[in-house]
Write a protein that holds these residues in place. Structure first.
Motif, mmCIF file in Angstrom:
data_model
loop_
_atom_site.group_PDB
_atom_site.id
_atom_site.type_symbol
_atom_site.label_atom_id
_atom_site.label_comp_id
_atom_site.label_asym_id
_atom_site.label_seq_id
_atom_site.Cartn_x
_atom_site.Cartn_y
_atom_site.Cartn_z
ATOM 1 N N GLY A 2 8.056 1.280 -0.430
ATOM 2 C CA GLY A 2 7.235 1.652 -1.566
ATOM 3 C C GLY A 2 7.190 0.574 -2.630
ATOM 4 N N ARG A 75 -3.440 8.510 9.548
ATOM 5 C CA ARG A 75 -2.105 7.909 9.601
ATOM 6 C C ARG A 75 -1.337 8.234 8.322
ATOM 7 N NH1 ARG A 75 -4.881 2.546 11.701
ATOM 8 N NH2 ARG A 75 -5.200 3.195 13.856
ATOM 9 N N PRO A 76 -0.085 8.656 8.440
ATOM 10 C CA PRO A 76 0.661 9.079 7.248
ATOM 11 C C PRO A 76 1.051 7.947 6.292
ATOM 12 C CG PRO A 76 2.065 9.162 9.185
ATOM 13 C CD PRO A 76 0.678 8.852 9.663
ATOM 14 N N TRP A 77 1.479 6.805 6.801
ATOM 15 C CA TRP A 77 1.997 5.750 5.926
ATOM 16 C C TRP A 77 0.928 5.130 5.050
ATOM 17 C CZ3 TRP A 77 6.957 5.032 4.867
ATOM 18 C CH2 TRP A 77 7.894 5.603 5.731
ATOM 19 N N GLN A 80 0.684 6.369 1.287
ATOM 20 C CA GLN A 80 1.607 5.728 0.348
ATOM 21 C C GLN A 80 1.111 4.325 -0.023
ATOM 22 O OE1 GLN A 80 6.261 5.313 0.210
ATOM 23 N NE2 GLN A 80 5.492 3.977 1.810
ATOM 24 N N GLU A 81 0.648 3.584 0.950
ATOM 25 C CA GLU A 81 0.224 2.206 0.713
ATOM 26 C C GLU A 81 -0.917 2.131 -0.296
ATOM 27 O OE1 GLU A 81 -0.599 0.877 4.689
ATOM 28 O OE2 GLU A 81 1.510 1.071 5.282
ATOM 29 N N CYS A 161 1.863 11.679 13.261
ATOM 30 C CA CYS A 161 3.128 10.961 13.151
ATOM 31 C C CYS A 161 3.745 10.808 14.536
ATOM 32 C CB CYS A 161 4.113 11.722 12.267
ATOM 33 S SG CYS A 161 3.610 11.904 10.562
ATOM 34 N N ASP A 166 8.579 11.030 9.856
ATOM 35 C CA ASP A 166 7.571 10.407 8.997
ATOM 36 C C ASP A 166 6.764 11.436 8.206
ATOM 37 O OD1 ASP A 166 8.374 7.895 9.713
ATOM 38 O OD2 ASP A 166 6.805 7.620 11.228
ATOM 39 N N HIS A 167 6.813 12.694 8.626
ATOM 40 C CA HIS A 167 6.141 13.740 7.856
ATOM 41 C C HIS A 167 6.771 13.884 6.469
ATOM 42 C CE1 HIS A 167 3.186 15.369 10.618
ATOM 43 N NE2 HIS A 167 4.082 15.291 11.589
ATOM 44 N N TYR A 169 9.289 10.989 5.311
ATOM 45 C CA TYR A 169 9.589 9.619 4.876
ATOM 46 C C TYR A 169 8.369 8.878 4.345
ATOM 47 C CZ TYR A 169 14.057 10.211 7.307
ATOM 48 O OH TYR A 169 15.280 10.649 7.727
ATOM 49 N N ALA A 170 7.209 9.143 4.875
ATOM 50 C CA ALA A 170 5.996 8.429 4.455
ATOM 51 C C ALA A 170 5.590 8.764 3.025
ATOM 52 C CB ALA A 170 4.844 8.751 5.410
ATOM 53 N N TYR A 171 6.197 9.771 2.430
ATOM 54 C CA TYR A 171 5.781 10.225 1.104
ATOM 55 C C TYR A 171 6.874 10.068 0.043
ATOM 56 C CZ TYR A 171 2.524 11.807 4.435
ATOM 57 O OH TYR A 171 1.645 11.808 5.485
#
Length: 193
Positions: A2, A75-77, A80-81, A161, A166-167, A169-171
């Motif tokens: 992050g 895509r989950p990540w 955040q990006e 995911c 990641d459900h 961690y990605a947030y």
């Protein structure tokens, strides 16, 4: 991870190839709607378009519908990006435009042009539209400032995911994932025994 996006001057969201040749049309539409939105204090102040408004006939909506079907949006990540970046930019084929302007177009569509989805097959994902800003001041610009970290996870539950962790961690880069004192996370990885 992050911190990398939070401190980046610019982040490119590489959506994918311009499979239908419509990237220029999408960028033009995003620009035109952004210009229209800028004439108002907020999208909430804008008029709701009648079902027969000629704006719905703009052929560029078809290109936008193609863009919104790109796997990148599932895509989950990436949430955040683009949420943490100061200046997230979409790279669609070789065309670049503002991710935030694209999402403001999505908000405008939801509020002022609801007839567009059935007419042009365009729908936007809540996880991208409602979680646009992950800065410390996100509540000041959020349409729904009372949302919780659980709401964020709920809106993202359908994303693809490979790793089930990641459900969550990605947030963890969102301010809602931190404890009230801001020094730790409200959830964290479980260490193996």
């Amino acid at each position: 991870m992050g911190d990398i996006y939070r401190n980046a001057k610019k982040a490119l969201a590489c959506i994918g190839k311009d499979i239908d040749g419509g990237a220029e049309d999408v960028a033009g539409l995003v620009h035109d709607i952004s210009k229209m939105i800028s004439k108002y204090n907020s999208i909430a102040d804008m008029p709701i378009l009648a079902a027969d408004n000629t704006l719905f006939d703009d052929p560029r909506w078809k290109a936008l519908a193609t863009l919104m079907k790109c796997p990148w949006f599932t895509r989950p990540w990436v949430v955040q990006e683009v949420g943490l970046a100061k200046d997230p930019r979409v790279l669609y084929g070789v065309v670049e435009f503002s991710y935030r302007d694209l999402m403001r177009l999505a908000i405008w569509t939801d509020r002022c042009a609801s007839n567009l989805d059935p007419r042009a097959g365009i729908s936007f994902f809540t996880i991208h539209r409602d979680w646009l800003d992950w800065s410390e001041d996100w509540r000041k610009t959020a349409d729904y400032p009372d949302l919780t970290f659980l709401d964020l996870l709920n809106h993202a539950r359908w994303l693809s995911c490979f790793d089930p962790r990641d459900h969550i961690y990605a947030y963890l880069g969102h301010p809602l994932a931190r404890s009230e004192d801001g020094r730790g996370l409200i959830v964290g990885p479980r260490l193996s025994d």
